[in-house]
Design a protein around this motif. Structure first.
Motif, PDB file in Angstrom:
ATOM      1  N   THR A 120     -11.374   1.279   0.526  1.00  0.00           N
ATOM      2  CA  THR A 120     -11.426   2.805   2.143  1.00  0.00           C
ATOM      3  C   THR A 120     -11.600   2.224   3.302  1.00  0.00           C
ATOM      4  OG1 THR A 120     -13.518   3.378   1.434  1.00  0.00           O
ATOM      5  CG2 THR A 120     -12.350   4.596   0.488  1.00  0.00           C
ATOM      6  N   VAL A 121     -12.717   1.843   3.843  1.00  0.00           N
ATOM      7  CA  VAL A 121     -12.701   1.929   5.250  1.00  0.00           C
ATOM      8  C   VAL A 121     -12.629   0.490   5.416  1.00  0.00           C
ATOM      9  CG1 VAL A 121     -14.349   3.607   5.344  1.00  0.00           C
ATOM     10  CG2 VAL A 121     -15.151   1.400   4.655  1.00  0.00           C
ATOM     11  N   ASN A 122     -13.061  -0.897   4.860  1.00  0.00           N
ATOM     12  CA  ASN A 122     -12.292  -2.212   4.818  1.00  0.00           C
ATOM     13  C   ASN A 122     -11.400  -2.394   3.913  1.00  0.00           C
ATOM     14  OD1 ASN A 122     -15.216  -2.429   6.169  1.00  0.00           O
ATOM     15  ND2 ASN A 122     -15.787  -3.035   4.351  1.00  0.00           N
ATOM     16  N   GLY A 123      -9.945  -1.292   3.430  1.00  0.00           N
ATOM     17  CA  GLY A 123      -9.113  -1.490   2.988  1.00  0.00           C
ATOM     18  C   GLY A 123      -7.395  -1.074   4.004  1.00  0.00           C
ATOM     19  N   GLY A 124      -7.547  -1.483   5.156  1.00  0.00           N
ATOM     20  CA  GLY A 124      -6.373  -1.449   5.887  1.00  0.00           C
ATOM     21  C   GLY A 124      -5.347  -2.246   5.403  1.00  0.00           C
ATOM     22  N   SER A 125      -6.022  -3.359   4.442  1.00  0.00           N
ATOM     23  CA  SER A 125      -4.514  -4.232   4.005  1.00  0.00           C
ATOM     24  C   SER A 125      -3.820  -3.628   2.977  1.00  0.00           C
ATOM     25  CB  SER A 125      -5.217  -6.067   3.930  1.00  0.00           C
ATOM     26  OG  SER A 125      -5.260  -5.787   5.310  1.00  0.00           O
ATOM     27  N   THR A 126      -4.533  -2.784   2.214  1.00  0.00           N
ATOM     28  CA  THR A 126      -4.224  -1.897   0.881  1.00  0.00           C
ATOM     29  C   THR A 126      -3.380  -0.745   1.004  1.00  0.00           C
ATOM     30  OG1 THR A 126      -5.843  -4.140  -0.336  1.00  0.00           O
ATOM     31  CG2 THR A 126      -5.085  -1.183  -1.504  1.00  0.00           C
ATOM     32  N   LEU A 127      -4.167  -0.729   1.551  1.00  0.00           N
ATOM     33  CA  LEU A 127      -3.768   0.977   1.937  1.00  0.00           C
ATOM     34  C   LEU A 127      -2.570   0.601   3.227  1.00  0.00           C
ATOM     35  CD1 LEU A 127      -3.819   3.647   3.084  1.00  0.00           C
ATOM     36  CD2 LEU A 127      -5.367   3.569   4.304  1.00  0.00           C
ATOM     37  N   SER A 128      -2.487   0.468   4.479  1.00  0.00           N
ATOM     38  CA  SER A 128      -0.842  -0.545   5.298  1.00  0.00           C
ATOM     39  C   SER A 128      -0.198  -0.520   4.135  1.00  0.00           C
ATOM     40  CB  SER A 128      -1.821  -0.993   6.378  1.00  0.00           C
ATOM     41  OG  SER A 128      -2.101  -1.970   5.833  1.00  0.00           O
ATOM     42  N   THR A 129      -0.721  -1.236   3.293  1.00  0.00           N
ATOM     43  CA  THR A 129       0.401  -2.470   2.539  1.00  0.00           C
ATOM     44  C   THR A 129       1.496  -1.204   1.913  1.00  0.00           C
ATOM     45  OG1 THR A 129      -0.585  -4.108   2.502  1.00  0.00           O
ATOM     46  CG2 THR A 129       1.324  -4.549   0.767  1.00  0.00           C
ATOM     47  N   THR A 130       0.349  -0.111   0.675  1.00  0.00           N
ATOM     48  CA  THR A 130       0.579   0.495   0.176  1.00  0.00           C
ATOM     49  C   THR A 130       1.907   1.494   0.892  1.00  0.00           C
ATOM     50  OG1 THR A 130      -0.892   0.429  -1.670  1.00  0.00           O
ATOM     51  CG2 THR A 130       0.311   2.064  -2.035  1.00  0.00           C
ATOM     52  N   VAL A 131       1.166   1.971   2.047  1.00  0.00           N
ATOM     53  CA  VAL A 131       2.147   3.534   2.831  1.00  0.00           C
ATOM     54  C   VAL A 131       3.419   2.833   3.478  1.00  0.00           C
ATOM     55  CG1 VAL A 131       1.956   4.507   4.769  1.00  0.00           C
ATOM     56  CG2 VAL A 131      -0.100   4.687   3.585  1.00  0.00           C
ATOM     57  N   GLU A 132       3.505   1.265   3.715  1.00  0.00           N
ATOM     58  CA  GLU A 132       4.683   0.673   4.177  1.00  0.00           C
ATOM     59  C   GLU A 132       5.440   0.900   3.006  1.00  0.00           C
ATOM     60  OE1 GLU A 132       6.195  -3.463   6.093  1.00  0.00           O
ATOM     61  OE2 GLU A 132       4.108  -2.607   5.704  1.00  0.00           O
ATOM     62  N   TYR A 133       4.804  -0.018   1.523  1.00  0.00           N
ATOM     63  CA  TYR A 133       6.428   0.238   0.233  1.00  0.00           C
ATOM     64  C   TYR A 133       6.890   1.907   0.267  1.00  0.00           C
ATOM     65  CZ  TYR A 133       7.106   0.754  -4.570  1.00  0.00           C
ATOM     66  OH  TYR A 133       7.386   0.978  -5.485  1.00  0.00           O
TER      67      TYR A 133
END
Length: 207
Positions: free
Chosen positions: A131-144
């Motif tokens: 969540t709050v520190n998950g920018g890389s994981t979130l953005s990578t999944t959204v980009e995928y």
């Protein structure tokens, strides 16, 4: 990248595997360490010992424990994308791929020894990384997912709108069910998950 039989689906198996063999060994050790002992009880020293390298070597490549955890999660995310691509590639429409992709995501995450184990045993520790520190994981999944939606627009003649907001909404919905499955929406088995995705997620493609 490969195209399956005429459906317009292009595989985008994200590759997050580093070419550095020492970094790979450290990430392998981190995955094993975090899976067996969790995040709270694991240190950079523990990972270094398991990888057979010095503590300094680990810090040179990953700076701190948060970065190591993030990179470990990202690599597992990349492996999940490859599995997801294989699962949904035979399906003819984006609606069907969204529905089945949601089911596969829930199944894989809950059964994964690291993701599922941490969510069950240390939810308060892993939560910030998703969540709050998950920018890389979130953005990578959204980009995928955005890539898949954009190709579906072209292959299926959909309006050429920016698919990123829809992709992010879908990802955030999936993450919320993983972090807090309790609620009025029944999601105890795959048929229920499939029915939910068909009723609430697939229509977002036409929003």
């Amino acid at each position: 990248m490969s195209r399956d039989g005429g459906t317009g689906f292009v595989s985008t198996a994200w590759r997050t595997e580093t070419e550095d063999p020492v970094a790979r060994r450290i990430l392998d050790a981190a995955l094993e360490q975090f899976t067996v002992f969790g995040l709270r009880r694991s240190s950079m020293d523990d990972v270094a010992r398991r990888a057979g390298v010095s503590r300094v070597t680990v810090y040179r490549r990953f700076r701190n424990k948060d970065k190591l955890v993030e990179q470990t999660l990202l690599r597992e995310n990349g492996r999940f994308f490859q599995l997801l691509d294989s699962a949904v590639a035979p399906l003819p429409t984006m609606e069907e791929r969204v529905v089945e992709g949601f089911v596969v995501a829930l199944r894989h995450t809950r059964a994964h020894p690291l993701f599922g184990g941490l969510l069950r045993l240390e939810p308060e520790v892993v939560l910030p990384y998703l969540t709050v520190n998950g920018g890389s994981t979130l953005s990578t999944t959204v980009e995928y997912l955005t890539g898949h939606l954009r190709r579906a627009q072209q292959a299926e003649g959909r309006p050429d709108d920016d698919p990123r907001p829809v992709a992010e909404l879908m990802v955030r919905v999936a993450v919320s069910f993983l972090l807090n499955p309790a609620g009025c929406i029944e999601m105890e088995d795959e048929d229920q998950a499939r029915a939910f995705a068909r009723r609430y997620l697939a229509p977002l493609l036409n929003a």
